[in-house]
Design an enzyme around this catalytic site. Sequence first.
Site, mmCIF file in Angstrom:
data_model
loop_
_atom_site.group_PDB
_atom_site.id
_atom_site.type_symbol
_atom_site.label_atom_id
_atom_site.label_comp_id
_atom_site.label_asym_id
_atom_site.label_seq_id
_atom_site.Cartn_x
_atom_site.Cartn_y
_atom_site.Cartn_z
ATOM 1 C CE LYS A 103 -14.966 -6.533 3.026
ATOM 2 N NZ LYS A 103 -13.697 -6.206 2.362
ATOM 3 C CG HIS B 253 -1.923 -1.031 1.308
ATOM 4 N ND1 HIS B 253 -2.168 -1.746 2.458
ATOM 5 C CD2 HIS B 253 -2.783 -1.517 0.378
ATOM 6 C CE1 HIS B 253 -3.138 -2.622 2.235
ATOM 7 N NE2 HIS B 253 -3.518 -2.500 0.974
ATOM 8 N NE ARG C 138 -2.350 -8.288 -3.542
ATOM 9 C CZ ARG C 138 -2.914 -9.291 -2.888
ATOM 10 N NH1 ARG C 138 -2.206 -10.078 -2.133
ATOM 11 N NH2 ARG C 138 -4.205 -9.505 -2.984
ATOM 12 C CB SER D 18 -4.627 -6.441 4.584
ATOM 13 O OG SER D 18 -4.197 -5.180 4.134
#
Length: 158
Positions: free
Chosen positions: A40, A16, A89, A126
């Site tokens: 969430k 990040h 990624r 993460s």
Amino acid sequence: MIALFAGSFHPPTNGHLDVIRRAACMFERVVVAVMVNPEKKYLLSAEERCEMLRRAAAGLDNVEVVWGTGLTAELAKKLGAGVLVRGVRNVTDMEYELQAADVNRMLTGIDTIFLPARPEHRAISSTIVVDVARHGGSLDGMVPEPIRNDIRRWFSAG
């Protein structure tokens, strides 16, 4: 031009921070938005994640950290952002991000630029950081040094 880089950043990673630094070199102003999805469950509050990102990005004078809810495209419009920034990624990330970019463009006309992850950050997410921290593993190379101890403390098994 203002660029918006939005995500949950739960927790922030070196990947990040790399995207933030690279975007800061390309745009006049970069707004990093810690997004909150009410569906969430987060261990860290939006305020805690913002504070960690502010410390990690200290010294980047054209970077501002905020938090928001709702659609990223609507936040971008509200902030006057001319572009969305996304890090990718792998191919799986790219497929998802292309769909999101198409929807964001359809909703607001704002384009998205993609910054490929550097090789040393491709395996870091993460989710992986949380798993490593919970099991007491080393976070060296995974998270920014200024917030490493916070992440160990918040996500440790003890």
